[in-house]
Design a protein around this motif. Sequence first.
Motif, mmCIF file in Angstrom:
data_model
loop_
_atom_site.group_PDB
_atom_site.id
_atom_site.type_symbol
_atom_site.label_atom_id
_atom_site.label_comp_id
_atom_site.label_asym_id
_atom_site.label_seq_id
_atom_site.Cartn_x
_atom_site.Cartn_y
_atom_site.Cartn_z
ATOM 1 N N ARG A 89 43.476 24.399 43.903
ATOM 2 C CA ARG A 89 42.729 24.001 42.707
ATOM 3 C C ARG A 89 42.483 25.188 41.787
ATOM 4 O O ARG A 89 42.621 25.077 40.565
ATOM 5 C CB ARG A 89 41.389 23.360 43.104
ATOM 6 N N LEU A 90 42.125 26.320 42.374
ATOM 7 C CA LEU A 90 41.859 27.506 41.563
ATOM 8 C C LEU A 90 43.140 27.995 40.892
ATOM 9 O O LEU A 90 43.110 28.443 39.735
ATOM 10 C CB LEU A 90 41.240 28.605 42.427
ATOM 11 N N GLN A 92 45.630 26.110 39.962
ATOM 12 C CA GLN A 92 45.910 25.182 38.861
ATOM 13 C C GLN A 92 45.019 25.464 37.657
ATOM 14 O O GLN A 92 45.451 25.389 36.508
ATOM 15 C CB GLN A 92 45.699 23.748 39.344
ATOM 16 N N THR A 93 43.752 25.815 37.922
ATOM 17 C CA THR A 93 42.816 26.109 36.837
ATOM 18 C C THR A 93 43.205 27.370 36.081
ATOM 19 O O THR A 93 43.176 27.413 34.850
ATOM 20 C CB THR A 93 41.396 26.271 37.401
ATOM 21 N N THR A 94 43.568 28.414 36.815
ATOM 22 C CA THR A 94 43.842 29.722 36.205
ATOM 23 C C THR A 94 45.300 29.890 35.788
ATOM 24 O O THR A 94 45.603 30.756 34.968
ATOM 25 C CB THR A 94 43.484 30.846 37.190
ATOM 26 N N GLU A 95 46.194 29.101 36.397
ATOM 27 C CA GLU A 95 47.635 29.242 36.190
ATOM 28 C C GLU A 95 48.108 30.652 36.540
ATOM 29 O O GLU A 95 48.975 31.234 35.884
ATOM 30 C CB GLU A 95 48.028 28.873 34.750
ATOM 31 N N GLY A 116 49.951 29.542 40.669
ATOM 32 C CA GLY A 116 49.604 28.627 39.591
ATOM 33 C C GLY A 116 50.470 28.778 38.362
ATOM 34 O O GLY A 116 50.559 27.861 37.542
ATOM 35 N N SER A 234 36.670 35.037 31.779
ATOM 36 C CA SER A 234 36.467 33.603 31.538
ATOM 37 C C SER A 234 36.605 32.776 32.814
ATOM 38 O O SER A 234 36.107 31.655 32.892
ATOM 39 C CB SER A 234 37.458 33.099 30.483
ATOM 40 N N PHE A 235 37.267 33.333 33.824
ATOM 41 C CA PHE A 235 37.455 32.627 35.089
ATOM 42 C C PHE A 235 36.437 33.052 36.152
ATOM 43 O O PHE A 235 36.519 32.599 37.300
ATOM 44 C CB PHE A 235 38.862 32.866 35.635
ATOM 45 N N ALA A 238 34.495 30.110 37.871
ATOM 46 C CA ALA A 238 35.377 29.292 38.710
ATOM 47 C C ALA A 238 35.739 30.025 39.995
ATOM 48 O O ALA A 238 35.777 29.417 41.088
ATOM 49 C CB ALA A 238 36.639 28.924 37.937
ATOM 50 N N ALA A 242 34.604 28.814 43.812
ATOM 51 C CA ALA A 242 35.583 28.581 44.869
ATOM 52 C C ALA A 242 35.259 29.414 46.110
ATOM 53 O O ALA A 242 35.364 28.929 47.250
ATOM 54 C CB ALA A 242 36.989 28.904 44.363
#
Length: 279
Positions: A89-90, A92-95, A116, A234-235, A238, A242
């Motif tokens: 999931r992380l 996918q969020t951060t790519e 990601g 910015s991450f 998140a 996690a």
Amino acid sequence: MSGALEKSLAILEYLAAYPDGVPLVQIATDLNQLRSGCHRTLHELIRYGYVRQLPQRGDYALTTKMASMGLSFLSKSGVVDIAQPVINRLAQTTEELVRLAIVDGERLTLVAKAQGAKSGLLYDPDMGIDLRLSCSAAGQAWLMTLPEDLAIEYVSHQGLGLPKHYGPTAPTSVKALLKELEQHRKRGFSVIQDAYALGMSSMAAAIQRPGEPSTGVLVIAGPSSRFSLERMLSFGAALCAAADELAMSGNASPLLKSANVGTWGNVEDKPAQGRRAVR
């Protein structure tokens, strides 16, 4: 440790860096072992299935037995089953590349990852390596949760990762490292640029239940050209969310339940630092 066991382990650790095989002369020379004794040890390891001799050149290489044991250990520990959905999931969020490192005594070892980034330049280092504590985001994220004297002790044992071997911004003294750790504590997670490797940026947060030692570290890494300081910051929320999720669910895995002192570990009871406050 007995001399025979010490020599056997040294050979196994040495061969792990040479999957294509190494001649006897090189092994004996690099490990400062007598050639005759090194030859005997290699053939004992062959007899037990840990080493094989390549048919054409006669070089020596590891079999897959140790790798199989390691994968079986990780599988039965449950750490990948617990962590992989969170890591995915992380990512996918951060790519970007997300990795999980586990605390083992004085070491941090990478055990799981998720990529990601879907295109462009990918950063994907080898798994299973022990990270350099002083100049990696994971190492600094773990060190900032330790009492200062213990952090200095661990770094002193492993040695500083100097810029000539790592990245140009790697701290060159304990004083410089402690200054960085203090900045990380205020932020709640570590951030590095060009410290572990030139052109690589990364950030990390410790996996830690309140009042307990850290059991691992969650890391996000990517090329500096894309993974800028602004993007990393910015991450932050998140990443920490996690890491906290893994800390709460970690009791289901022996590797995340409590810090592993192992045979390398420090069994002395020393207090953990307080929890982070993400800003």
